[in-house]
Design a protein around this motif. Sequence first.
Motif, mmCIF file in Angstrom:
data_model
loop_
_atom_site.group_PDB
_atom_site.id
_atom_site.type_symbol
_atom_site.label_atom_id
_atom_site.label_comp_id
_atom_site.label_asym_id
_atom_site.label_seq_id
_atom_site.Cartn_x
_atom_site.Cartn_y
_atom_site.Cartn_z
ATOM 1 N N MET A 138 0.840 -1.189 0.000
ATOM 2 C CA MET A 138 0.000 0.000 0.000
ATOM 3 C C MET A 138 0.879 1.243 0.000
ATOM 4 O O MET A 138 2.064 1.172 0.326
ATOM 5 C CB MET A 138 -0.965 -0.007 1.187
ATOM 6 N N THR A 139 0.292 2.371 -0.376
ATOM 7 C CA THR A 139 1.039 3.617 -0.392
ATOM 8 C C THR A 139 1.215 4.135 1.036
ATOM 9 O O THR A 139 0.552 3.659 1.965
ATOM 10 C CB THR A 139 0.299 4.691 -1.212
ATOM 11 N N LEU A 140 2.093 5.108 1.206
ATOM 12 C CA LEU A 140 2.311 5.705 2.518
ATOM 13 C C LEU A 140 1.016 6.321 3.047
ATOM 14 O O LEU A 140 0.689 6.187 4.228
ATOM 15 C CB LEU A 140 3.412 6.768 2.431
ATOM 16 N N SER A 141 0.258 6.969 2.168
ATOM 17 C CA SER A 141 -1.007 7.585 2.560
ATOM 18 C C SER A 141 -2.009 6.530 3.026
ATOM 19 O O SER A 141 -2.701 6.714 4.034
ATOM 20 C CB SER A 141 -1.585 8.378 1.388
ATOM 21 N N GLU A 142 -2.085 5.410 2.304
ATOM 22 C CA GLU A 142 -2.994 4.320 2.682
ATOM 23 C C GLU A 142 -2.576 3.707 4.010
ATOM 24 O O GLU A 142 -3.418 3.354 4.842
ATOM 25 C CB GLU A 142 -3.004 3.253 1.591
ATOM 26 N N LEU A 143 -1.265 3.603 4.211
ATOM 27 C CA LEU A 143 -0.748 3.042 5.458
ATOM 28 C C LEU A 143 -1.089 3.938 6.640
ATOM 29 O O LEU A 143 -1.470 3.474 7.718
ATOM 30 C CB LEU A 143 0.769 2.852 5.353
ATOM 31 N N GLU A 144 -1.000 5.242 6.426
ATOM 32 C CA GLU A 144 -1.345 6.203 7.474
ATOM 33 C C GLU A 144 -2.825 6.077 7.840
ATOM 34 O O GLU A 144 -3.184 6.089 9.025
ATOM 35 C CB GLU A 144 -1.033 7.625 6.993
ATOM 36 N N GLN A 145 -3.673 5.912 6.847
ATOM 37 C CA GLN A 145 -5.103 5.747 7.093
ATOM 38 C C GLN A 145 -5.371 4.441 7.849
ATOM 39 O O GLN A 145 -6.227 4.385 8.741
ATOM 40 C CB GLN A 145 -5.865 5.747 5.768
ATOM 41 N N ASP A 146 -4.628 3.391 7.479
ATOM 42 C CA ASP A 146 -4.813 2.094 8.117
ATOM 43 C C ASP A 146 -4.400 2.145 9.589
ATOM 44 O O ASP A 146 -5.080 1.584 10.458
ATOM 45 C CB ASP A 146 -3.987 1.026 7.385
ATOM 46 N N ILE A 147 -3.307 2.824 9.887
ATOM 47 C CA ILE A 147 -2.848 2.951 11.272
ATOM 48 C C ILE A 147 -3.863 3.746 12.096
ATOM 49 O O ILE A 147 -4.176 3.383 13.236
ATOM 50 C CB ILE A 147 -1.450 3.600 11.321
ATOM 51 N N ALA A 148 -4.403 4.822 11.526
ATOM 52 C CA ALA A 148 -5.427 5.623 12.221
ATOM 53 C C ALA A 148 -6.670 4.771 12.481
ATOM 54 O O ALA A 148 -7.294 4.872 13.548
ATOM 55 C CB ALA A 148 -5.775 6.844 11.392
ATOM 56 N N ARG A 149 -7.031 3.924 11.508
ATOM 57 C CA ARG A 149 -8.195 3.030 11.665
ATOM 58 C C ARG A 149 -7.947 2.032 12.793
ATOM 59 O O ARG A 149 -8.823 1.781 13.635
ATOM 60 C CB ARG A 149 -8.446 2.288 10.346
ATOM 61 N N ARG A 150 -6.752 1.475 12.835
ATOM 62 C CA ARG A 150 -6.427 0.507 13.880
ATOM 63 C C ARG A 150 -6.405 1.167 15.258
ATOM 64 O O ARG A 150 -6.831 0.565 16.251
ATOM 65 C CB ARG A 150 -5.078 -0.165 13.583
#
Length: 227
Positions: A168-180
Amino acid sequence: MDKFNIAIDGPAGAGKSTIARLVAGALGFVYVDTGAMYRAVTWKVQHEGLLPEQEDEVAKLVNRMDIKLIPGEGGQQVFVDGIDVTKEVRSAAVTTHVSLIASYAAVRQSLVALQQQMTKSKGVVMDGRDIGTHVIPDAEIKVFLTASVSKRAERRFKELQESGTVTMTLSELEQDIARRDQLDEAREISPLRRAHDAVLMDSTSMTIEEVVEEILGLCKDKVGGGK
Protein backbone atom coordinates in the motif's frame (compact mmCIF):
# COMPACT_ATOMS: atom_id res chain seq x y z
CA MET A 1 19.81 -8.80 41.53
CA ASP A 2 16.10 -9.56 41.62
CA LYS A 3 14.36 -9.76 38.25
CA PHE A 4 11.35 -7.60 37.44
CA ASN A 5 8.78 -7.21 34.67
CA ILE A 6 8.51 -4.41 32.13
CA ALA A 7 5.25 -3.55 30.34
CA ILE A 8 5.44 -1.50 27.14
CA ASP A 9 2.12 -0.42 25.67
CA GLY A 10 1.19 1.84 22.80
CA PRO A 11 -0.59 2.17 19.46
CA ALA A 12 0.22 0.36 16.20
CA GLY A 13 3.55 1.26 14.64
CA ALA A 14 5.00 2.97 17.72
CA GLY A 15 8.08 0.73 17.62
CA LYS A 16 7.15 -1.26 20.72
CA SER A 17 8.48 -4.61 19.47
CA THR A 18 11.87 -3.25 18.42
CA ILE A 19 12.27 -1.27 21.64
CA ALA A 20 11.12 -4.14 23.87
CA ARG A 21 13.47 -6.60 22.17
CA LEU A 22 16.47 -4.28 22.63
CA VAL A 23 15.61 -3.52 26.25
CA ALA A 24 15.25 -7.23 27.00
CA GLY A 25 18.62 -7.93 25.36
CA ALA A 26 20.34 -5.18 27.36
CA LEU A 27 18.93 -6.50 30.64
CA GLY A 28 19.26 -10.21 29.89
CA PHE A 29 15.48 -10.60 30.16
CA VAL A 30 12.99 -12.58 28.06
CA TYR A 31 11.13 -10.66 25.35
CA VAL A 32 7.47 -11.54 24.70
CA ASP A 33 5.79 -10.02 21.63
CA THR A 34 2.08 -10.28 22.46
CA GLY A 35 1.14 -8.66 19.15
CA ALA A 36 2.66 -11.65 17.38
CA MET A 37 0.32 -13.90 19.36
CA TYR A 38 -2.77 -12.04 18.13
CA ARG A 39 -1.31 -12.09 14.64
CA ALA A 40 -0.84 -15.85 14.97
CA VAL A 41 -4.55 -16.29 15.73
CA THR A 42 -5.44 -14.05 12.78
CA TRP A 43 -3.19 -16.09 10.49
CA LYS A 44 -4.81 -19.33 11.70
CA VAL A 45 -8.29 -17.91 11.10
CA GLN A 46 -7.35 -17.11 7.50
CA HIS A 47 -5.50 -20.41 7.06
CA GLU A 48 -8.63 -22.30 8.15
CA GLY A 49 -10.76 -20.35 5.66
CA LEU A 50 -12.82 -18.58 8.31
CA LEU A 51 -14.02 -15.00 8.00
CA PRO A 52 -12.67 -12.61 10.67
CA GLU A 53 -16.28 -11.68 11.49
CA GLN A 54 -17.14 -15.28 12.53
CA GLU A 55 -16.56 -14.59 16.22
CA ASP A 56 -17.99 -17.87 17.55
CA GLU A 57 -15.86 -19.95 15.19
CA VAL A 58 -12.77 -17.88 16.01
CA ALA A 59 -13.42 -18.50 19.72
CA LYS A 60 -13.50 -22.26 19.16
CA LEU A 61 -10.35 -22.09 17.06
CA VAL A 62 -8.22 -20.17 19.57
CA ASN A 63 -8.96 -22.67 22.32
CA ARG A 64 -7.43 -25.53 20.33
CA MET A 65 -4.40 -23.64 19.01
CA ASP A 66 -0.84 -24.13 20.23
CA ILE A 67 1.17 -20.89 20.00
CA LYS A 68 4.86 -20.78 20.81
CA LEU A 69 7.25 -17.81 20.77
CA ILE A 70 10.88 -18.93 20.45
CA PRO A 71 13.92 -16.60 20.52
CA GLY A 72 15.95 -16.83 17.30
CA GLU A 73 19.01 -15.17 15.79
CA GLY A 74 16.85 -12.93 13.62
CA GLY A 75 14.39 -12.15 16.38
CA GLN A 76 11.44 -13.96 17.90
CA GLN A 77 10.03 -16.87 15.90
CA VAL A 78 6.31 -17.60 15.93
CA PHE A 79 5.01 -21.16 15.72
CA VAL A 80 1.36 -22.17 15.35
CA ASP A 81 0.64 -25.86 15.88
CA GLY A 82 4.27 -26.63 15.10
CA ILE A 83 4.41 -24.50 11.91
CA ASP A 84 6.84 -21.58 11.66
CA VAL A 85 4.67 -18.62 10.64
CA THR A 86 7.08 -15.84 11.61
CA LYS A 87 6.97 -14.19 8.18
CA GLU A 88 3.33 -14.96 7.44
CA VAL A 89 2.00 -13.20 10.56
CA ARG A 90 3.50 -9.92 9.30
CA SER A 91 1.60 -9.99 6.00
CA ALA A 92 -0.73 -7.17 4.98
CA ALA A 93 -3.69 -9.58 5.07
CA VAL A 94 -3.02 -10.37 8.73
CA THR A 95 -2.34 -6.73 9.62
CA THR A 96 -5.70 -5.64 8.16
CA HIS A 97 -7.73 -7.94 10.41
CA VAL A 98 -5.67 -8.37 13.59
CA SER A 99 -7.37 -5.51 15.50
CA LEU A 100 -10.79 -7.09 14.94
CA ILE A 101 -9.60 -10.55 16.01
CA ALA A 102 -7.91 -9.02 19.08
CA SER A 103 -11.19 -7.37 20.11
CA TYR A 104 -12.91 -10.73 20.72
CA ALA A 105 -13.28 -11.60 24.42
CA ALA A 106 -12.52 -15.30 23.93
CA VAL A 107 -9.32 -14.53 22.05
CA ARG A 108 -8.09 -12.07 24.67
CA GLN A 109 -9.04 -14.38 27.52
CA SER A 110 -7.08 -17.27 26.08
CA LEU A 111 -3.97 -15.28 25.17
CA VAL A 112 -3.89 -13.16 28.33
CA ALA A 113 -3.89 -16.34 30.45
CA LEU A 114 -0.90 -17.59 28.44
CA GLN A 115 0.88 -14.23 28.73
CA GLN A 116 0.36 -14.04 32.49
CA GLN A 117 1.82 -17.52 32.85
CA MET A 118 4.94 -16.31 31.03
CA THR A 119 5.49 -13.46 33.52
CA LYS A 120 5.28 -15.45 36.75
CA SER A 121 9.02 -16.05 37.01
CA LYS A 122 9.76 -12.34 36.33
CA GLY A 123 12.50 -11.02 34.06
CA VAL A 124 10.09 -10.42 31.17
CA VAL A 125 9.74 -7.48 28.80
CA MET A 126 6.28 -7.62 27.23
CA ASP A 127 4.75 -5.25 24.71
CA GLY A 128 1.21 -4.85 23.46
CA ARG A 129 -1.93 -2.77 23.93
CA ASP A 130 -3.08 -3.75 27.45
CA ILE A 131 0.00 -5.09 29.19
CA GLY A 132 0.28 -2.49 31.93
CA THR A 133 -3.47 -2.13 32.40
CA HIS A 134 -4.59 -5.75 32.24
CA VAL A 135 -1.96 -8.45 31.59
CA ILE A 136 0.65 -7.50 34.20
CA PRO A 137 -0.80 -4.51 36.10
CA ASP A 138 1.80 -5.13 38.82
CA ALA A 139 4.77 -4.72 36.44
CA GLU A 140 7.56 -2.80 38.13
CA ILE A 141 8.19 -0.67 35.03
CA LYS A 142 5.41 0.57 32.75
CA VAL A 143 5.89 2.62 29.60
CA PHE A 144 3.29 3.99 27.18
CA LEU A 145 5.15 4.49 23.90
CA THR A 146 3.58 6.60 21.20
CA ALA A 147 4.37 8.79 18.19
CA SER A 148 2.39 10.82 15.68
CA VAL A 149 0.32 8.86 13.15
CA SER A 150 2.38 10.25 10.27
CA LYS A 151 5.68 9.26 11.91
CA ARG A 152 4.41 5.77 12.70
CA ALA A 153 3.24 5.32 9.12
CA GLU A 154 6.57 6.56 7.82
CA ARG A 155 8.50 4.09 9.98
CA ARG A 156 6.28 1.16 9.06
CA PHE A 157 6.49 2.04 5.35
CA LYS A 158 10.28 2.01 5.57
CA GLU A 159 10.20 -1.41 7.25
CA LEU A 160 7.97 -2.77 4.48
CA GLN A 161 10.25 -1.32 1.81
CA GLU A 162 13.30 -2.93 3.37
CA SER A 163 11.56 -6.31 3.55
CA GLY A 164 10.16 -5.99 0.02
CA THR A 165 6.56 -6.40 1.20
CA VAL A 166 5.04 -3.01 0.32
CA THR A 167 1.37 -3.50 -0.57
CA MET A 168 0.00 0.00 0.00
CA THR A 169 1.04 3.62 -0.39
CA LEU A 170 2.31 5.70 2.52
CA SER A 171 -1.01 7.58 2.56
CA GLU A 172 -2.99 4.32 2.68
CA LEU A 173 -0.75 3.04 5.46
CA GLU A 174 -1.35 6.20 7.47
CA GLN A 175 -5.10 5.75 7.09
CA ASP A 176 -4.81 2.09 8.12
CA ILE A 177 -2.85 2.95 11.27
CA ALA A 178 -5.43 5.62 12.22
CA ARG A 179 -8.19 3.03 11.66
CA ARG A 180 -6.43 0.51 13.88
CA ASP A 181 -5.96 3.14 16.60
CA GLN A 182 -9.70 3.76 16.58
CA LEU A 183 -10.50 0.04 16.80
CA ASP A 184 -7.99 -0.56 19.60
CA GLU A 185 -9.20 2.41 21.65
CA ALA A 186 -12.92 1.69 21.14
CA ARG A 187 -13.03 -2.05 21.82
CA GLU A 188 -15.00 -3.12 24.88
CA ILE A 189 -12.47 -5.67 26.16
CA SER A 190 -9.19 -4.18 27.44
CA PRO A 191 -9.06 -1.11 25.19
CA LEU A 192 -5.79 0.62 24.41
CA ARG A 193 -5.11 3.17 27.14
CA ARG A 194 -2.24 4.38 29.25
CA ALA A 195 -1.97 2.87 32.73
CA HIS A 196 -2.19 5.52 35.44
CA ASP A 197 1.37 4.75 36.57
CA ALA A 198 2.92 4.34 33.10
CA VAL A 199 5.59 6.74 31.90
CA LEU A 200 4.53 8.43 28.65
CA MET A 201 7.20 8.47 25.94
CA ASP A 202 6.56 10.25 22.64
CA SER A 203 9.14 8.92 20.20
CA THR A 204 8.15 11.14 17.27
CA SER A 205 11.46 12.98 17.39
CA MET A 206 13.50 10.30 19.19
CA THR A 207 15.79 7.61 17.80
CA ILE A 208 15.39 3.96 18.78
CA GLU A 209 18.60 4.20 20.79
CA GLU A 210 17.33 7.21 22.72
CA VAL A 211 14.08 5.45 23.66
CA VAL A 212 15.97 2.33 24.78
CA GLU A 213 18.36 4.40 26.90
CA GLU A 214 15.48 6.25 28.53
CA ILE A 215 13.75 2.99 29.48
CA LEU A 216 17.00 1.52 30.81
CA GLY A 217 17.40 4.70 32.84
CA LEU A 218 13.95 4.12 34.34
CA CYS A 219 14.98 0.59 35.27
CA LYS A 220 18.14 1.83 36.94
CA ASP A 221 16.29 4.53 38.88
CA LYS A 222 13.34 2.40 40.00
CA VAL A 223 14.62 -1.12 40.49
CA GLY A 224 18.36 -1.13 40.10
CA GLY A 225 18.75 -2.31 36.54
CA GLY A 226 18.63 -6.02 35.68
CA LYS A 227 21.64 -8.32 35.36
